[in-house]
Design a protein around this motif. Structure first.
Motif, mmCIF file in Angstrom:
data_model
loop_
_atom_site.group_PDB
_atom_site.id
_atom_site.type_symbol
_atom_site.label_atom_id
_atom_site.label_comp_id
_atom_site.label_asym_id
_atom_site.label_seq_id
_atom_site.Cartn_x
_atom_site.Cartn_y
_atom_site.Cartn_z
ATOM 1 N N GLU A 31 46.371 34.773 33.246
ATOM 2 C CA GLU A 31 47.785 34.488 33.001
ATOM 3 C C GLU A 31 48.028 32.984 33.008
ATOM 4 O O GLU A 31 47.440 32.264 33.812
ATOM 5 N N THR A 61 43.262 39.968 34.861
ATOM 6 C CA THR A 61 44.194 39.478 33.851
ATOM 7 C C THR A 61 44.317 37.967 33.984
ATOM 8 O O THR A 61 44.594 37.453 35.063
ATOM 9 N N SER A 116 46.582 33.458 27.326
ATOM 10 C CA SER A 116 47.411 34.151 28.308
ATOM 11 C C SER A 116 47.457 35.648 28.021
ATOM 12 O O SER A 116 47.553 36.060 26.859
ATOM 13 N N ASP A 117 47.351 36.432 29.066
ATOM 14 C CA ASP A 117 47.379 37.895 29.037
ATOM 15 C C ASP A 117 46.069 38.523 28.560
ATOM 16 O O ASP A 117 46.017 39.731 28.343
#
Length: 100
Positions: free
Chosen positions: A92, A90, A78-79
């Motif tokens: 996520e 990105t 994530s991120d």
């Protein structure tokens, strides 16, 4: 778990299949960037998450500005910031259901 990509195109939720990324209109995520190959990269579900693979692109695929190897799965967290050409995406992950 809901995983998605976000960028200048908005937000795209990842599903149970692979997501192809590239300049060619046949890709699920078309990136209009001259530095992106026609069939640049692919995000695939692996286990409980997703991984990205570079499809022998001319300019490479980067995760957090580290170039990943061609034809080798690279797990995503994530991120993470994915870069293809000059385009940044990105990755996520949220645990809440997607209500969009």
């Amino acid at each position: 778990m809901v995983a998605s990509l976000s960028g200048t195109f908005g937000r795209k939720t990842l599903g149970s299949g692979s997501l192809t990324i590239g300049r060619n209109a046949a890709n699920q995520l078309v990136v209009n960037d001259d530095k992106v190959s026609a069939h640049h990269a692919e995000i695939r579900p692996v286990g409980q998450g997703y991984s990205i693979i570079d499809l022998k692109s001319t300019n490479g695929t980067f995760v957090n500005e580290q170039k990943i190897a061609h034809n080798q799965l690279h797990p995503l967290k994530s991120d993470d910031i994915i870069r293809v050409g000059d385009t940044r995406l990105t990755y996520e992950v949220s645990s809440a259901p997607d209500l969009d």
